[in-house]
Scaffold this motif. Structure first.
Motif, mmCIF file in Angstrom:
data_model
loop_
_atom_site.group_PDB
_atom_site.id
_atom_site.type_symbol
_atom_site.label_atom_id
_atom_site.label_comp_id
_atom_site.label_asym_id
_atom_site.label_seq_id
_atom_site.Cartn_x
_atom_site.Cartn_y
_atom_site.Cartn_z
ATOM 1 N N GLY A 168 28.372 27.746 36.498
ATOM 2 C CA GLY A 168 28.722 27.688 37.844
ATOM 3 C C GLY A 168 30.382 27.457 37.996
ATOM 4 O O GLY A 168 30.863 27.203 38.992
ATOM 5 N N GLY A 169 30.848 26.919 36.628
ATOM 6 C CA GLY A 169 32.447 26.636 36.782
ATOM 7 C C GLY A 169 33.191 27.762 36.922
ATOM 8 O O GLY A 169 32.808 28.827 36.499
ATOM 9 N N VAL A 170 34.441 27.718 37.194
ATOM 10 C CA VAL A 170 35.474 28.623 37.452
ATOM 11 C C VAL A 170 36.187 28.918 35.976
ATOM 12 O O VAL A 170 36.606 27.964 35.711
ATOM 13 C CB VAL A 170 36.472 28.583 38.576
ATOM 14 C CG1 VAL A 170 37.350 29.760 38.780
ATOM 15 C CG2 VAL A 170 35.852 28.629 39.801
ATOM 16 N N LEU A 171 35.950 29.937 35.523
ATOM 17 C CA LEU A 171 36.566 30.360 34.345
ATOM 18 C C LEU A 171 37.905 30.977 34.360
ATOM 19 O O LEU A 171 39.138 30.434 33.626
ATOM 20 C CB LEU A 171 35.867 31.181 33.315
ATOM 21 C CG LEU A 171 34.574 30.938 32.895
ATOM 22 C CD1 LEU A 171 33.897 31.847 32.085
ATOM 23 C CD2 LEU A 171 34.896 29.546 31.803
ATOM 24 N N ASP A 172 38.207 31.914 35.379
ATOM 25 C CA ASP A 172 39.450 32.504 35.941
ATOM 26 C C ASP A 172 39.413 33.009 37.119
ATOM 27 O O ASP A 172 38.230 33.520 37.877
ATOM 28 C CB ASP A 172 39.689 33.792 34.753
ATOM 29 C CG ASP A 172 40.839 34.356 34.864
ATOM 30 O OD1 ASP A 172 41.879 33.799 34.862
ATOM 31 O OD2 ASP A 172 40.906 35.573 34.914
ATOM 32 N N VAL A 173 40.763 33.141 37.873
ATOM 33 C CA VAL A 173 40.802 33.672 39.176
ATOM 34 C C VAL A 173 42.086 34.646 39.017
ATOM 35 O O VAL A 173 42.913 34.359 38.461
ATOM 36 C CB VAL A 173 41.074 32.610 40.316
ATOM 37 C CG1 VAL A 173 41.228 33.351 41.548
ATOM 38 C CG2 VAL A 173 40.226 31.535 40.053
ATOM 39 N N GLU A 174 41.694 35.792 39.635
ATOM 40 C CA GLU A 174 42.698 36.851 39.575
ATOM 41 C C GLU A 174 42.858 37.426 41.195
ATOM 42 O O GLU A 174 41.587 37.520 41.836
ATOM 43 C CB GLU A 174 42.580 37.816 38.630
ATOM 44 C CG GLU A 174 41.367 38.883 38.814
ATOM 45 C CD GLU A 174 41.367 39.934 38.025
ATOM 46 O OE1 GLU A 174 41.459 41.065 38.084
ATOM 47 O OE2 GLU A 174 40.818 39.695 36.658
ATOM 48 N N ILE A 175 44.103 37.692 41.668
ATOM 49 C CA ILE A 175 44.361 38.458 42.880
ATOM 50 C C ILE A 175 43.695 39.861 42.714
ATOM 51 O O ILE A 175 44.451 40.723 42.139
ATOM 52 C CB ILE A 175 45.592 38.165 43.464
ATOM 53 C CG1 ILE A 175 45.834 36.654 43.581
ATOM 54 C CG2 ILE A 175 45.696 38.829 44.761
ATOM 55 C CD1 ILE A 175 47.116 36.412 43.896
ATOM 56 N N GLU A 176 42.841 40.191 43.652
ATOM 57 C CA GLU A 176 42.582 41.813 43.512
ATOM 58 C C GLU A 176 43.434 42.470 44.362
ATOM 59 O O GLU A 176 43.914 43.531 44.733
ATOM 60 C CB GLU A 176 41.093 42.006 44.018
ATOM 61 C CG GLU A 176 40.611 43.378 43.937
ATOM 62 C CD GLU A 176 39.336 43.644 44.256
ATOM 63 O OE1 GLU A 176 38.407 44.435 43.531
ATOM 64 O OE2 GLU A 176 38.825 43.345 45.383
ATOM 65 N N LYS A 177 43.487 41.714 45.855
ATOM 66 C CA LYS A 177 44.294 42.189 47.007
ATOM 67 C C LYS A 177 45.331 40.953 47.529
ATOM 68 O O LYS A 177 44.573 40.164 48.007
ATOM 69 C CB LYS A 177 43.371 42.974 48.077
ATOM 70 C CG LYS A 177 44.100 43.608 49.090
ATOM 71 C CD LYS A 177 43.476 44.260 49.893
ATOM 72 C CE LYS A 177 44.113 44.875 50.984
ATOM 73 N NZ LYS A 177 43.740 44.773 52.569
ATOM 74 N N SER A 178 46.392 41.233 47.669
ATOM 75 C CA SER A 178 47.219 40.029 48.074
ATOM 76 C C SER A 178 47.237 40.229 49.755
ATOM 77 O O SER A 178 46.845 41.105 50.470
ATOM 78 C CB SER A 178 48.768 40.426 47.647
ATOM 79 O OG SER A 178 49.724 39.563 48.289
ATOM 80 N N SER A 179 47.443 39.145 50.309
ATOM 81 C CA SER A 179 47.312 38.829 51.747
ATOM 82 C C SER A 179 48.655 39.450 52.110
ATOM 83 O O SER A 179 49.213 39.435 53.340
ATOM 84 C CB SER A 179 47.552 37.432 52.108
ATOM 85 O OG SER A 179 48.583 36.784 51.649
ATOM 86 N N GLY A 180 49.813 39.435 51.193
ATOM 87 C CA GLY A 180 51.369 40.072 51.559
ATOM 88 C C GLY A 180 52.123 38.763 51.623
ATOM 89 O O GLY A 180 53.330 39.130 52.044
ATOM 90 N N ASN A 181 51.548 37.604 51.386
ATOM 91 C CA ASN A 181 52.228 36.240 51.395
ATOM 92 C C ASN A 181 52.195 35.705 50.186
ATOM 93 O O ASN A 181 50.927 35.114 50.011
ATOM 94 C CB ASN A 181 52.042 35.569 52.798
ATOM 95 C CG ASN A 181 52.750 34.359 52.751
ATOM 96 O OD1 ASN A 181 52.514 33.361 52.102
ATOM 97 N ND2 ASN A 181 53.927 34.239 53.487
#
Length: 68
Positions: free
Chosen positions: A16-29
């Motif tokens: 249940g731990g986070v291995l990796d995070v990537e942005i699929e769609k930016s908020s624009g900021n």
């Protein structure tokens, strides 16, 4: 006074731990995106199970920043 939604793809390990995070769609900021990634790295998830065994998986998570 910035608002927006960042959509993340979070890779989760079998515990249940986070291995990796990537942005699929930016908020624009850039600042909102950075804060969304930073927060997601601290989260814990209920891992996916297959045939009764916990397995690594990926999940799409929208992070919404709203002023109230």
């Amino acid at each position: 006074n910035i608002q927006g939604t960042t959509v993340l793809i979070v890779r989760i390990d079998a515990n249940g731990g986070v291995l990796d995070v990537e942005i699929e769609k930016s908020s624009g900021n850039r600042n909102l995106d950075r804060e969304a990634v930073k927060a997601a790295k601290r989260w814990r998830f209920n891992p996916e199970s297959r045939d009764g065994k916990k397995v690594e998986s990926r999940v799409r998570v929208p992070v919404e920043f709203v002023l109230k």
